[in-house]
Design an enzyme around this catalytic site. Structure first.
Site, short mmCIF file in Angstrom:
data_model
loop_
_atom_site.label_atom_id
_atom_site.label_comp_id
_atom_site.label_asym_id
_atom_site.label_seq_id
_atom_site.Cartn_x
_atom_site.Cartn_y
_atom_site.Cartn_z
N GLU A 1 0.63 -1.32 0.22
CA GLU A 1 -0.10 0.22 0.07
C GLU A 1 0.63 1.13 -0.23
O GLU A 1 0.68 2.14 -0.50
CB GLU A 1 -0.79 0.08 1.50
CG GLU A 1 -2.11 -0.98 1.44
CD GLU A 1 -2.80 -1.08 2.47
OE1 GLU A 1 -3.94 -1.81 2.77
OE2 GLU A 1 -2.02 -0.50 3.25
N LEU A 2 1.60 1.69 0.72
CA LEU A 2 1.90 2.58 0.93
C LEU A 2 3.53 2.15 -0.41
O LEU A 2 3.13 3.95 -0.61
CB LEU A 2 4.08 2.23 2.14
CG LEU A 2 4.36 2.81 2.48
CD1 LEU A 2 3.74 4.20 3.43
CD2 LEU A 2 5.38 2.72 3.74
#
Ligand SMILES: *[C@@H]1O[C@H](CO)[C@@H](O)[C@H](O)[C@H]1NC(C)=O
Ligand SMILES: *[C@@H]1O[C@H](CO)[C@@H](O)[C@H](O)[C@H]1NC(C)=O
Ligand SMILES: *[C@@H]1O[C@H](CO)[C@@H](O)[C@H](O)[C@H]1NC(C)=O
Ligand SMILES: *[C@@H]1O[C@H](CO)[C@@H](O)[C@H](O)[C@H]1NC(C)=O
Ligand SMILES: *[C@@H]1O[C@H](CO)[C@@H](O)[C@H](O)[C@H]1NC(C)=O
Ligand SMILES: *[C@@H]1O[C@H](CO)[C@@H](O)[C@H](O)[C@H]1NC(C)=O
Ligand SMILES: *[C@@H]1O[C@H](CO)[C@@H](O)[C@H](O)[C@H]1NC(C)=O
Length: 567
Positions: free
Chosen positions: A466-467
């Site tokens: 996600e990051l």
């Protein structure tokens, strides 16, 4: 006959010289109280061997009293001396010389003892008026006479009560060439020692200095040509002054004093005048008499500039002065305008600096206030569904499990229920089983912000992904803005991934537990500031919008396959 008279005259002169000082009092005699004073009865040679008898009577009585000497009043030869004289010595004194039966006519004087003005070195009623001095001539003051029998120990001189040390001990103050400044009151104080006590004898003469005879001719004061700088629209008064003469012995005489301008005599001032000559005014200054006639410009006009105005004084002929008004050539900035300008400039810059400081300090508050007032909405028409995608650690560990509660409860409760934002939280909104990668990417694409809740335990594969996606979009594609929430319970402190330091600090929000809980805390303000502008839904409608939002949320957020990553 002629020679006999001459002989008598000579004898008289000789006798005066031999007898020392003459008694030359003119009645009335003014003396100051508490001072030494002595009467003397004329003693020519014909009076030799005679005895002086002194009588006193009060001013309004007929009865005479023979004066007998005592400690204070003594009879010394033909002199009657007072040590000192007091106010009630005032009266009429007469001196009669007798030798046996032979009597000479008595002489009479009136003595006036004046109360002293203790504040001044002289007393006004005691001042003698000297003869007028003429500028350039010499003048001499002498101290009042004292008979030879007394012991003078000091003489002090004062002009207008300021002592002139140089004249100390002098019987006379001599001025070689008078100037107008020499006018004033000259006081001489003689100090006499008598039986161990000191007595004063004061005499004051006032001197009035007059100009030389030729200067007494009336004439206009000042140069024949005047040039005045002025400005259009300014009120202006021109003064024409004539010296009329000395106040003393002033004699009225006929003369004319008037103004001429634009080839005509200027009118006398009336209510509607704009250029006129005022009533003549007379005044006295320093013993001189003057008359002044003023020319008045209500407001200076263009046509008045460079015109000449003539003041004419006519007595035994004409005398003229011309006046010309000129425009102020290079008008300097008036000092007060300059100062005011400076002060204003400093004040304005100060206010500006203060405003900037205030804006910096209260930037967030001001932006939020501005959004509230303007009802600004950045979420319309960008085709995005969520205001923010929330990325956080899903696997709760025993130590740092609070962050899950924060992400699933505190954050949405505040942002969604109170501020009307719509969040996409993986665990809540994305159904498990979907293609994780696609899902997450598409959800991030449909969100306006990426909120990363950062903690020590953040780094798990899923979250890393996600990051990475988010950061890629933010830093490379510049498609999404990242908001970093530093969620650091005390036990998990001293942790911040270096890779995230690229983000600007304004997008980093620190969670401070209880301190950040209230809705008006710095944390929520900063977070809202980082979030897109969206009007807060009014409380009444909130229920509807919430329901409405839930509905929409479910349509989009419940996707096909369950996602392992969301566990
Ligand atoms: C007058 O007074 C002086 C002192 O003040 C004294 O020496 C002198 O003898 C006196 N003369 C007479 C006639 O009393
Ligand atoms: C003069 O004044 C003194 C006190 O200063 C007083 O004793 C005396 O009686 C007065 N004499 C007269 C005539 O008033
Ligand atoms: C005055 O009296 C004296 C004596 O006391 C005497 O010698 C003198 O001649 C007299 N003078 C006159 C003018 O009478
Ligand atoms: C005499 O005059 C002087 C000033 O010249 C003053 O100081 C002094 O006190 C006076 N003395 C008396 C007895 O009035
Ligand atoms: C004339 O005198 C008045 C005061 O009497 C003064 O205000 C004015 O400035 C004077 N005018 C000039 C030109 O000196
Ligand atoms: C002022 O008013 C009088 C009448 O009251 C008139 O005669 C005169 O011309 C006027 N002067 C000016 C300058 O207007
Ligand atoms: C007044 O005279 C000066 C020179 O004396 C000249 O420079 C100026 O232009 C003149 N102003 C007017 C309004 O005539």
């Amino acid at each position: 006959m002629y020679s006999k008279n001459l002989a008598v005259l000579l004898l008289l002169i000789l006798s005066f010289i031999s007898s020392g000082k003459l008694c030359k009092w003119h009645s009335p005699i003014n003396v100051l109280e508490e001072e030494y004073f002595s009467f003397c009865c004329s003693m020519g040679p014909q009076d030799k061997g005679q005895v002086a008898y002194w009588y006193k009577r009060d001013t309004n009585k007929k009865e005479q009293v023979l004066v007998r000497g005592d400690r204070r009043i003594d009879l010394n030869g033909t002199n009657l001396r007072f040590w000192p004289v007091v106010v009630n010595d005032t009266g009429i004194y007469s001196c009669c010389l007798r030798n046996g039966t032979r009597e000479t006519p008595c002489k009479e004087w009136s003595l006036n003892v004046i109360k002293r003005n203790k504040k001044n070195c002289f007393t006004e009623e005691h001042v003698l008026t000297g003869i007028d001095g003429i500028v350039g001539r010499s003048y001499a003051f002498t101290c009042s006479d004292t008979d030879d029998s007394v012991n003078v120990v000091d003489i002090a001189w004062y002009k207008n009560c300021t002592e002139n040390i140089n004249k100390r001990g002098e019987e006379e103050w001599h001025i070689d060439q008078l100037t107008e400044e020499d006018g004033g009151k000259y006081t001489c104080v003689k100090t006499i020692l008598h039986e161990g006590k000191k007595y004063n004898r004061t005499s004051t003469t006032s001197l009035n200095v007059k100009g030389a005879e030729e200067n007494v001719i009336p004439k206009l004061i000042g140069p024949d040509h005047h040039v005045f700088k002025t400005e259009i629209g300014k009120e202006e008064i021109l003064n024409c002054t004539v010296f009329l003469g000395y106040l003393k012995n002033f004699v009225q005489f006929q003369y004319e004093l008037y103004w001429i301008g634009h080839g005509d005599t200027i009118e006398t001032c009336q209510k509607n005048s704009s250029l006129c000559q005022m009533e003549e005014r007379k005044y006295d200054e320093n013993g001189k008499k003057y008359a002044v006639k003023q020319l008045w410009f209500k407001s200076v006009k263009e046509e008045d500039i460079n015109s000449s105005y003539t003041c004419t004084f006519s007595e035994n002929g004409f005398e003229k002065q011309t006046f010309i008004l000129q425009k102020e050539s290079n008008p300097d900035l008036p000092v007060h305008v300059f100062t005011t300008g400076m002060i204003m400039a400093i004040m304005f810059s100060f206010v500006a600096v203060m405003m900037v400081i205030l804006c910096l300090v209260f930037k967030i508050e001001l932006v939020l206030l501005f959004r509230d007032i303007m009802g600004k909405d950045e979420t319309l028409e960008d085709g995005k569904l969520y205001d923010a995608f929330v990325s956080y650690l899903k696997d709760s560990t025993p130590i740092c499990g609070e962050e899950r509660k924060f992400a699933l409860e505190i954050l949405p409760k505040t942002l969604e229920d109170h501020f009307g934002y719509k969040l996409c939280i993986c665990e809540r909104d994305i159904s498990p089983g979907g293609a994780v990668v696609d899902d997450i990417q598409s959800f991030i694409d449909r969100s306006r912000r990426l909120i990363i809740i950062l903690s020590q335990n953040y780094i798990s594969d899923q979250v890393m992904f996600e990051l990475e996606v988010g950061l890629h979009k933010a830093l490379v594609e510049r498609k999404i803005k990242v908001i970093l929430i530093e969620y650091m319970p005390k036990s998990c402190s001293d942790f911040l991934p270096k890779s995230l330091e690229l983000l600007s600090s304004s997008q980093v929000v620190k969670w401070k537990e209880e301190k950040s809980l209230p809705l008006n805390s710095k944390f929520w303000k900063k977070l809202r500031y980082a979030m897109p502008a969206k009007p807060t839904a009014p409380a009444v409608c909130q229920g509807v919008t919430l329901q409405d939002r839930r509905k929409r949320t479910s349509t989009f957020c419940i996707t096909s396959k369950p996602s392992l990553a969301c566990y």
